[in-house]
Design a protein around this motif. Structure first.
Motif, short mmCIF file in Angstrom:
data_model
loop_
_atom_site.label_atom_id
_atom_site.label_comp_id
_atom_site.label_asym_id
_atom_site.label_seq_id
_atom_site.Cartn_x
_atom_site.Cartn_y
_atom_site.Cartn_z
N GLY A 197 28.45 41.22 50.06
CA GLY A 197 28.81 42.01 48.88
C GLY A 197 30.23 42.56 48.97
O GLY A 197 30.96 42.61 47.98
N LEU A 198 30.63 42.97 50.18
CA LEU A 198 31.99 43.49 50.39
C LEU A 198 33.02 42.42 50.10
O LEU A 198 34.01 42.66 49.39
N PHE A 199 32.82 41.22 50.63
CA PHE A 199 33.78 40.12 50.44
C PHE A 199 33.94 39.80 48.96
O PHE A 199 35.07 39.68 48.45
N VAL A 200 32.82 39.68 48.26
CA VAL A 200 32.86 39.33 46.83
C VAL A 200 33.48 40.46 46.01
O VAL A 200 34.32 40.24 45.13
N GLY A 201 33.08 41.70 46.31
CA GLY A 201 33.59 42.83 45.54
C GLY A 201 35.09 42.99 45.66
O GLY A 201 35.77 43.35 44.68
N LEU A 202 35.64 42.72 46.84
CA LEU A 202 37.08 42.87 47.05
C LEU A 202 37.90 41.90 46.20
O LEU A 202 39.08 42.14 45.94
N LEU A 203 37.29 40.80 45.77
CA LEU A 203 38.00 39.84 44.92
C LEU A 203 38.45 40.48 43.61
O LEU A 203 39.40 40.01 42.97
N PHE A 204 37.75 41.55 43.20
CA PHE A 204 38.04 42.17 41.91
C PHE A 204 38.85 43.46 42.04
O PHE A 204 39.04 44.18 41.07
N LEU A 205 39.35 43.74 43.24
CA LEU A 205 40.10 44.96 43.47
C LEU A 205 41.59 44.66 43.65
O LEU A 205 41.96 43.58 44.11
N PRO A 206 42.46 45.62 43.33
CA PRO A 206 43.91 45.41 43.51
C PRO A 206 44.31 45.57 44.97
O PRO A 206 43.59 46.17 45.78
N GLU A 207 45.46 45.03 45.31
CA GLU A 207 46.03 45.24 46.65
C GLU A 207 46.68 46.61 46.70
O GLU A 207 46.97 47.23 45.67
N SER A 208 46.91 47.11 47.90
CA SER A 208 47.59 48.40 48.07
C SER A 208 49.00 48.32 47.49
O SER A 208 49.77 47.42 47.84
N PRO A 209 49.37 49.27 46.62
CA PRO A 209 50.73 49.23 46.04
C PRO A 209 51.81 49.43 47.11
O PRO A 209 52.92 48.89 46.99
N ARG A 210 51.49 50.19 48.14
CA ARG A 210 52.50 50.43 49.18
C ARG A 210 52.71 49.19 50.04
O ARG A 210 53.82 48.93 50.49
N TRP A 211 51.66 48.43 50.26
CA TRP A 211 51.84 47.16 51.00
C TRP A 211 52.65 46.19 50.14
O TRP A 211 53.52 45.47 50.65
N LEU A 212 52.36 46.14 48.83
CA LEU A 212 53.11 45.25 47.93
C LEU A 212 54.59 45.64 47.93
O LEU A 212 55.46 44.77 47.94
N ALA A 213 54.86 46.94 47.93
CA ALA A 213 56.26 47.40 47.96
C ALA A 213 56.93 46.97 49.25
O ALA A 213 58.11 46.57 49.25
N GLN A 251 56.44 44.38 50.81
CA GLN A 251 56.73 42.95 50.71
C GLN A 251 57.75 42.64 49.61
O GLN A 251 57.94 41.47 49.25
N ASP A 252 58.36 43.68 49.03
CA ASP A 252 59.31 43.54 47.91
C ASP A 252 58.68 42.94 46.66
O ASP A 252 59.36 42.32 45.84
N ARG A 253 57.39 43.17 46.48
CA ARG A 253 56.69 42.70 45.27
C ARG A 253 56.57 43.90 44.32
O ARG A 253 55.49 44.41 44.05
N TRP A 254 57.73 44.33 43.80
CA TRP A 254 57.80 45.59 43.06
C TRP A 254 57.09 45.52 41.71
O TRP A 254 56.52 46.52 41.26
N GLU A 255 57.13 44.38 41.07
CA GLU A 255 56.47 44.27 39.77
C GLU A 255 54.96 44.45 39.93
O GLU A 255 54.31 45.17 39.16
N GLU A 256 54.40 43.80 40.97
CA GLU A 256 52.97 43.95 41.23
C GLU A 256 52.63 45.37 41.65
O GLU A 256 51.59 45.92 41.29
N CYS A 257 53.53 45.97 42.43
CA CYS A 257 53.33 47.36 42.85
C CYS A 257 53.23 48.27 41.63
O CYS A 257 52.32 49.12 41.54
N HIS A 258 54.14 48.10 40.68
CA HIS A 258 54.14 48.90 39.46
C HIS A 258 52.87 48.66 38.66
O HIS A 258 52.28 49.60 38.09
N GLU A 259 52.43 47.42 38.61
CA GLU A 259 51.20 47.09 37.86
C GLU A 259 49.98 47.79 38.46
O GLU A 259 49.13 48.29 37.73
#
Length: 525
Positions: free
Chosen positions: A193-209, A211-219
């Motif tokens: 259930g954990l594995f499947v549920g995580l498919l529908f959750l966002p990534e950490s905005p701070r980790w995205l930042a 990685q220089d993925r600022w647009e995704e971070c803002h989203e």
């Protein structure tokens, strides 16, 4: 993609629940005749109606129990690299896959060696999830809710303990090896259930930042904090703070574990590591793993022992709720100091009762369980049980959740994944040591075990007062400024009202800037 922080937390903390499943699947099963006969090391083995089976020897049972935290120590250290490489979310998904592999081996165990290997692999999964779930949730939550949502990991652990205990208790009435194979197999379900549920959750905005993925971070910030409005004031402030912190951190070299021991970081590392070490040295997990031994010394046997043990797990679930509601208002320091003081009282009380009214058990222990080498009866035995319940009630709203909430708040973004991994690994190495040595300790020093844990609780209350600063009511970036300011820990304070006003846009940009200046200026007291 799901943006509600409560739903995100509910799915993510299933990773914490895996640890709870492991605790009670062992504590409820190790006292059953089916388990003791199948893994018996005495003269009498199967068939299962052999009433003389004594199960694994004390040191071997300690090794079986300790194999899981041993794996968790390794998993926690590895999780820092996984988290930085793959992201917080995918690292947790890796943990859920590893858990299923370990559970298959445990369920199919033909001997003690296979059981130990399976539990070690399960431990790898628990180490990964227990280290990275708090990081993931803390990086998504707004500051005024951070304690509540990260503390939910501890609540998930208590629910995992309670649910699996009753599953294991029910299965104890099954004849043959299905009595322990069924619960060990069912524990794969939440990981799936954990594995499947995580498919529908966002990534950490701070980790995205990072990685220089600022647009995704803002989203993600818009989704979780802005209710779909990318122009929301708090979203803008949060994005600016993350950008400022990332620009500052780019002046530093690539992060390794060695950076955590440099002069600017060593104090935070010491606080985070000791938060996790002390949470183990309270003696709580010993109570959870070996509660049937403790209540056996108090004269409880068979189903009566198991039911009395389950009451402890119910208390653990209920009392943790208070922390989820109030922990961000209470702060971190107060619960840690008060909790440690209360726990020391109950430990000393149990030691006094055992020493004054107890006596050595006959050869072979109580009910042929050698670990129950001390016994106490009558009203003093009931007092021991009561003090044990009070101990759990003191731990559940204090050290239980705060030990998971506190470490992710201490560290800056560039080192957070590895830092929390290191802190959590300290938890697991001490869990390993205690799991292994407590059964022989009950045999060799008996009631004095309580004195040892009482001393630990007294020491940790003093250590917390003088060394642990308050992080509640501050953004993760504010905490960074606080450590640079050099303020004394006992002069720091909870700033819950200020941070709520900041989140709801009830302050101007000038007032927001003044808030951050206040945090930096706390060094003056």
């Amino acid at each position: 993609m799901i943006g509600n922080i409560y739903i995100i937390t509910a799915i993510a903390v299933i990773g914490g629940g895996l640890f709870g499943f492991d605790i009670s699947s062992m504590s409820a099963i190790l006292g059953t005749q089916q388990y003791k006969c199948y893994f018996n090391q005495g003269p009498d083995g199967p068939p299962f109606n052999d009433s003389k089976c004594s199960g694994p020897k004390a040191d071997v049972q300690g090794g079986i129990t300790a194999s899981m935290p041993g794996g968790s120590f390794v998993g926690a250290l590895l999780s820092g690299f996984l988290s930085d490489l793959l992201g917080r979310k995918k690292a947790i998904q890796v943990g859920s896959i590893v858990w299923c592999i370990g559970s298959i081996l445990i369920c199919a165990s033909q001997n003690i060696g296979m059981l130990v290997v399976g539990r070690f692999i399960n431990g790898l999964a628990v180490g990964i999830c227990s280290a990275q779930v708090p990081v993931y949730v803390s990086e998504l939550a707004i500051p005024s809710m951070r304690g509540r949502v990260v503390g939910t990991q501890q609540w998930a652990i208590t629910w995992g303990i309670l649910i699996m205990f009753y599953i294991s208790y029910g299965c104890s009435f099954i004849n043959g090896t299905a009595a322990f194979r069924v619960p060990w197999g069912l524990q794969m379900i939440p990981a799936i259930g954990l594995f499947v549920g995580l498919l529908f959750l966002p990534e950490s905005p701070r980790w995205l930042a990072k990685q220089d993925r600022w647009e995704e971070c803002h989203e993600v910030l818009t989704l979780v904090h802005g209710k779909g409005d990318p122009q929301a004031p708090f979203v803008g402030r949060e994005l600016r703070e993350i950008k400022d912190m990332c620009e500052f951190e780019r002046t530093n070299a690539d992060v390794t574990y060695f950076e955590l021991f440099k002069s600017k970081m060593i104090n935070r590392t010491h606080i985070g590591v000791f938060t996790q070490i002390w949470s183990q040295l309270t003696g709580m997990n010993v109570m959870m793993y070996y509660i049937t031994y403790v209540f056996g010394m108090a004269g409880l046997t068979g189903n009566t022992n198991l039911v009395a043990s389950s009451i402890q797990y119910v208390i653990n679930v209920v009392m943790t709720i208070f922390a989820l509601i109030f922990i961000d208002r209470w702060g971190r320091r107060g619960p840690l100091i008060i909790g440690a003081t209360l726990m020391s009282i109950w430990m000393y009380a149990n030691a006094g009762l055992m020493a004054s009214y107890g006596k050595a058990a006959p050869p072979g222990g109580v009910d042929n369980v050698p670990e129950e080498s001390w016994q106490i009866a009558g009203a003093p035995a009931k007092a021991v049980i009561a003090c044990t319940y009070l101990f759990v009630a003191s731990y559940a709203p204090t050290w239980g959740p705060v030990s998971w909430i506190y470490p992710p708040e201490l560290f800056p973004l560039r080192v957070r994944g590895k830092a929390v991994a290191l802190c959590t690994s300290a938890n697991w190495i001490f869990n390993f040591a205690l799991s292994y040595f407590v059964p022989p300790a009950f045999v060799n020093i008996q009631w004095k075990v309580y004195v040892i844990f009482g001393v630990f609780c007294t020491t940790m209350s003093i250590h917390t007062f003088f060394c642990f600063p308050e992080t509640s009511g501050k953004t993760l970036e504010d905490v960074e400024e606080m450590f640079f300011s050099g303020i004394k820990p006992w002069k720091t304070r909870v700033e819950f009202r200020k941070i709520v006003a900041l989140e709801h846009g009830d302050v101007t940009d000038k007032e927001a800037a003044m808030h951050h200046e206040d945090v930096a200026a706390e060094k003056t007291g």
